[in-house]
Write a protein that holds these residues in place. Sequence first.
Motif, PDB file in Angstrom:
ATOM      1  N   ILE A 154       5.968  -0.381  -6.537  1.00 25.39           N
ATOM      2  CA  ILE A 154       6.830  -0.849  -5.457  1.00 25.39           C
ATOM      3  C   ILE A 154       8.273  -0.871  -5.972  1.00 25.39           C
ATOM      4  CG2 ILE A 154       7.439  -2.922  -4.110  1.00 25.39           C
ATOM      5  CD1 ILE A 154       4.429  -3.585  -4.026  1.00 25.39           C
ATOM      6  N   PRO A 155       9.255  -0.374  -5.188  1.00 24.70           N
ATOM      7  CA  PRO A 155       9.241  -0.077  -3.749  1.00 24.70           C
ATOM      8  C   PRO A 155       9.174   1.406  -3.418  1.00 24.70           C
ATOM      9  CG  PRO A 155      11.505  -0.362  -4.432  1.00 24.70           C
ATOM     10  CD  PRO A 155      10.653  -0.490  -5.689  1.00 24.70           C
ATOM     11  N   LYS A 156       8.638   2.226  -4.313  1.00 23.80           N
ATOM     12  CA  LYS A 156       8.544   3.659  -4.035  1.00 23.80           C
ATOM     13  C   LYS A 156       7.447   3.920  -2.997  1.00 23.80           C
ATOM     14  CE  LYS A 156      10.014   4.672  -8.772  1.00 23.80           C
ATOM     15  NZ  LYS A 156       9.570   5.152 -10.113  1.00 23.80           N
ATOM     16  N   LEU A 157       7.475   5.127  -2.446  1.00 28.91           N
ATOM     17  CA  LEU A 157       6.498   5.496  -1.434  1.00 28.91           C
ATOM     18  C   LEU A 157       5.403   6.356  -2.048  1.00 28.91           C
ATOM     19  CD1 LEU A 157       5.779   5.342   1.575  1.00 28.91           C
ATOM     20  CD2 LEU A 157       7.089   7.445   1.919  1.00 28.91           C
ATOM     21  N   SER A 158       4.159   5.962  -1.818  1.00 31.23           N
ATOM     22  CA  SER A 158       2.996   6.706  -2.307  1.00 31.23           C
ATOM     23  C   SER A 158       1.992   6.838  -1.175  1.00 31.23           C
ATOM     24  CB  SER A 158       2.352   5.968  -3.488  1.00 31.23           C
ATOM     25  OG  SER A 158       1.841   4.712  -3.044  1.00 31.23           O
ATOM     26  N   ALA A 159       0.946   7.617  -1.392  1.00 33.00           N
ATOM     27  CA  ALA A 159      -0.077   7.805  -0.366  1.00 33.00           C
ATOM     28  C   ALA A 159      -0.743   6.483   0.005  1.00 33.00           C
ATOM     29  CB  ALA A 159      -1.128   8.804  -0.856  1.00 33.00           C
ATOM     30  N   ASP A 160      -1.066   5.673  -0.974  1.00 35.08           N
ATOM     31  CA  ASP A 160      -1.700   4.379  -0.735  1.00 35.08           C
ATOM     32  C   ASP A 160      -0.791   3.476   0.095  1.00 35.08           C
ATOM     33  OD1 ASP A 160      -3.457   2.205  -0.924  1.00 35.08           O
ATOM     34  OD2 ASP A 160      -2.571   1.515  -2.795  1.00 35.08           O
ATOM     35  N   ARG A 161       0.457   3.352  -0.314  1.00 35.45           N
ATOM     36  CA  ARG A 161       1.408   2.464   0.368  1.00 35.45           C
ATOM     37  C   ARG A 161       1.729   2.974   1.770  1.00 35.45           C
ATOM     38  NH1 ARG A 161       4.461   2.088  -3.927  1.00 35.45           N
ATOM     39  NH2 ARG A 161       2.894   0.663  -4.746  1.00 35.45           N
ATOM     40  N   LEU A 162       1.826   4.290   1.903  1.00 36.91           N
ATOM     41  CA  LEU A 162       2.115   4.870   3.212  1.00 36.91           C
ATOM     42  C   LEU A 162       0.964   4.638   4.180  1.00 36.91           C
ATOM     43  CD1 LEU A 162       3.940   6.653   5.013  1.00 36.91           C
ATOM     44  CD2 LEU A 162       2.779   8.657   4.043  1.00 36.91           C
ATOM     45  N   GLU A 163      -0.261   4.834   3.696  1.00 38.09           N
ATOM     46  CA  GLU A 163      -1.418   4.706   4.587  1.00 38.09           C
ATOM     47  C   GLU A 163      -1.573   3.283   5.112  1.00 38.09           C
ATOM     48  OE1 GLU A 163      -4.780   4.555   6.756  1.00 38.09           O
ATOM     49  OE2 GLU A 163      -4.566   3.262   4.998  1.00 38.09           O
ATOM     50  N   TYR A 164      -1.517   2.294   4.214  1.00 38.40           N
ATOM     51  CA  TYR A 164      -1.743   0.938   4.733  1.00 38.40           C
ATOM     52  C   TYR A 164      -0.571   0.456   5.563  1.00 38.40           C
ATOM     53  CZ  TYR A 164       0.771  -1.415   0.756  1.00 38.40           C
ATOM     54  OH  TYR A 164       1.683  -1.859  -0.172  1.00 38.40           O
ATOM     55  N   THR A 165       0.621   1.007   5.335  1.00 43.25           N
ATOM     56  CA  THR A 165       1.759   0.658   6.178  1.00 43.25           C
ATOM     57  C   THR A 165       1.586   1.254   7.578  1.00 43.25           C
ATOM     58  OG1 THR A 165       3.232   0.560   4.258  1.00 43.25           O
ATOM     59  CG2 THR A 165       4.275   0.773   6.415  1.00 43.25           C
ATOM     60  N   PHE A 166       1.191   2.511   7.642  1.00 43.13           N
ATOM     61  CA  PHE A 166       0.917   3.128   8.940  1.00 43.13           C
ATOM     62  C   PHE A 166      -0.128   2.340   9.724  1.00 43.13           C
ATOM     63  CE2 PHE A 166       2.207   7.826   7.966  1.00 43.13           C
ATOM     64  CZ  PHE A 166       3.484   7.574   8.425  1.00 43.13           C
ATOM     65  N   MET A 167      -1.261   2.072   9.083  1.00 42.20           N
ATOM     66  CA  MET A 167      -2.373   1.489   9.823  1.00 42.20           C
ATOM     67  C   MET A 167      -2.208  -0.003  10.096  1.00 42.20           C
ATOM     68  SD  MET A 167      -4.308   3.735  10.982  1.00 42.20           S
ATOM     69  CE  MET A 167      -5.892   3.022  11.377  1.00 42.20           C
ATOM     70  N   ASN A 168      -1.513  -0.720   9.203  1.00 41.00           N
ATOM     71  CA  ASN A 168      -1.196  -2.111   9.522  1.00 41.00           C
ATOM     72  C   ASN A 168      -0.281  -2.171  10.738  1.00 41.00           C
ATOM     73  OD1 ASN A 168      -1.856  -4.633   7.543  1.00 41.00           O
ATOM     74  ND2 ASN A 168      -2.082  -2.692   6.465  1.00 41.00           N
ATOM     75  N   GLY A 169       0.558  -1.139  10.902  1.00 44.26           N
ATOM     76  CA  GLY A 169       1.455  -1.075  12.043  1.00 44.26           C
ATOM     77  C   GLY A 169       0.763  -0.694  13.338  1.00 44.26           C
ATOM     78  N   ILE A 170      -0.519  -0.381  13.258  1.00 42.32           N
ATOM     79  CA  ILE A 170      -1.332  -0.146  14.454  1.00 42.32           C
ATOM     80  C   ILE A 170      -2.298  -1.304  14.683  1.00 42.32           C
ATOM     81  CG2 ILE A 170      -3.163   1.293  15.436  1.00 42.32           C
ATOM     82  CD1 ILE A 170      -1.834   3.714  14.281  1.00 42.32           C
ATOM     83  N   TYR A 171      -3.028  -1.662  13.634  1.00 36.51           N
ATOM     84  CA  TYR A 171      -4.088  -2.661  13.771  1.00 36.51           C
ATOM     85  C   TYR A 171      -3.585  -4.105  13.693  1.00 36.51           C
ATOM     86  CZ  TYR A 171      -8.282   0.268  13.737  1.00 36.51           C
ATOM     87  OH  TYR A 171      -9.279   1.133  14.080  1.00 36.51           O
ATOM     88  N   TYR A 172      -2.633  -4.378  12.798  1.00 34.01           N
ATOM     89  CA  TYR A 172      -2.248  -5.759  12.491  1.00 34.01           C
ATOM     90  C   TYR A 172      -1.108  -6.221  13.393  1.00 34.01           C
ATOM     91  CZ  TYR A 172      -1.855  -9.686   9.158  1.00 34.01           C
ATOM     92  OH  TYR A 172      -1.848 -10.915   8.553  1.00 34.01           O
ATOM     93  N   LYS A 173      -0.081  -5.404  13.493  1.00 31.38           N
ATOM     94  CA  LYS A 173       1.048  -5.682  14.371  1.00 31.38           C
ATOM     95  C   LYS A 173       1.556  -4.358  14.913  1.00 31.38           C
ATOM     96  CE  LYS A 173       5.570  -7.886  14.688  1.00 31.38           C
ATOM     97  NZ  LYS A 173       6.587  -8.692  14.016  1.00 31.38           N
ATOM     98  N   LYS A 174       1.696  -4.283  16.212  1.00 38.00           N
ATOM     99  CA  LYS A 174       2.068  -3.015  16.846  1.00 38.00           C
ATOM    100  C   LYS A 174       3.544  -2.715  16.591  1.00 38.00           C
ATOM    101  CE  LYS A 174       0.913   0.381  19.715  1.00 38.00           C
ATOM    102  NZ  LYS A 174      -0.163   1.341  19.442  1.00 38.00           N
ATOM    103  N   VAL A 175       3.804  -1.812  15.647  1.00 42.09           N
ATOM    104  CA  VAL A 175       5.190  -1.431  15.367  1.00 42.09           C
ATOM    105  C   VAL A 175       5.446   0.044  15.664  1.00 42.09           C
ATOM    106  CG1 VAL A 175       5.460  -3.238  13.634  1.00 42.09           C
ATOM    107  CG2 VAL A 175       4.842  -0.925  12.905  1.00 42.09           C
ATOM    108  N   TRP A 176       4.379   0.818  15.827  1.00 42.73           N
ATOM    109  CA  TRP A 176       4.516   2.229  16.197  1.00 42.73           C
ATOM    110  C   TRP A 176       3.215   2.724  16.795  1.00 42.73           C
ATOM    111  CZ3 TRP A 176       6.451   2.879  10.641  1.00 42.73           C
ATOM    112  CH2 TRP A 176       5.462   2.489   9.722  1.00 42.73           C
TER     113      TRP A 176
END
Length: 343
Positions: A154-176
């Motif tokens: 952290i705070p670089k971007l990796s596949a792991d960090r990108l994936e959970y950020t994408f999906m948390n933004g769908i499942y956890y809080k709607k941001v995109w």
Amino acid sequence: MKNYIDEQNDIIKSYYKILSKDFPQFLNDYIYTPEMQKLDGINQICGAYWRKDNIYEDMYSVLKHSVGVALIIWNFTQDKKQTIAGLLHDISSPAFKHCIDFLNGDAEKQESTEEQTLEVIKNSKEIMNLLKTDEIELQEISNYKIYPIADNEIPKLSADRLEYTFMNGIYYKKVWDLEEISQIYQDIHVINNEDNVEELGFNSVEIAEKFVDRASKLWPIWVSSEDTITMYFFANIIEKMYNEKYITKSDLYELSEQQIINLIKICKNKKISEAFNNFMKCNNFIDSEEYREDKFCVSRKVKIRYINPITKKGRIYDISTKAKKQIDNFNNIDISKYAYIDI
């Protein structure tokens, strides 16, 4: 031959196709091993999932996350070893995932549950046979951190960090939505960063700004008093169930979270079952600078998750006033020493 993507709902199917136009067949061989399948009963959002009104029928499982990570790696590298390492990176996750890191005293790094990855893979007859067939050595896939596209600091971007950020933004809080994810994802490519190490980065400063703008709405949630207390509460109640022999350590690796919750609800020690029921109804999470002996009070020292992605023109923090402000706002967020609930 089973095809994992065919079994998913329309949202996940569309999402996976954004991450990779093709779904490599070799992934299915590993996905359908017993060790990977048990991850379908573990939620990527940890204990917080059970307190949320999930808008989707199926949960965002550790298996779904792992497949997503693998597809991102495959999309950018076309490297089978790196892709399999990404798929297997959470294979040693117990039920309630990072809540058990809190139980292990690892709230700030949240890596203790990864320590058994090598052993789990080595003890899997099915996975070891697949690796032999694929002519892949155990050490080439047992630690995905050796591949910077898969994981980095952290705070670089990796596949792991990108994936959970994408999906948390769908499942956890709607941001995109999926359309926005597709727009952002299409702008990402591999860049040699300031350390001459490969990293996922953005072609466009504007898209990088959009990514930070949306993702920054998630970061405070992961350090909130509610999230921290939830993690500690599940750690605490699992420890009590374990100490009083209502569950065993192996249950955390063999039972689904739903099965363990069912055991908590029917626990003969009514203090445990009533505490759980009361917690699930609780919505009053209180910050405090003093430790409260008479409450369920926890430390707020937790893992700080945020992203400062690289672009063709440099780190977004250094070239975008808007992104710099959002990153600074998060890093300067006022986090109390403690938080508590009155149960």
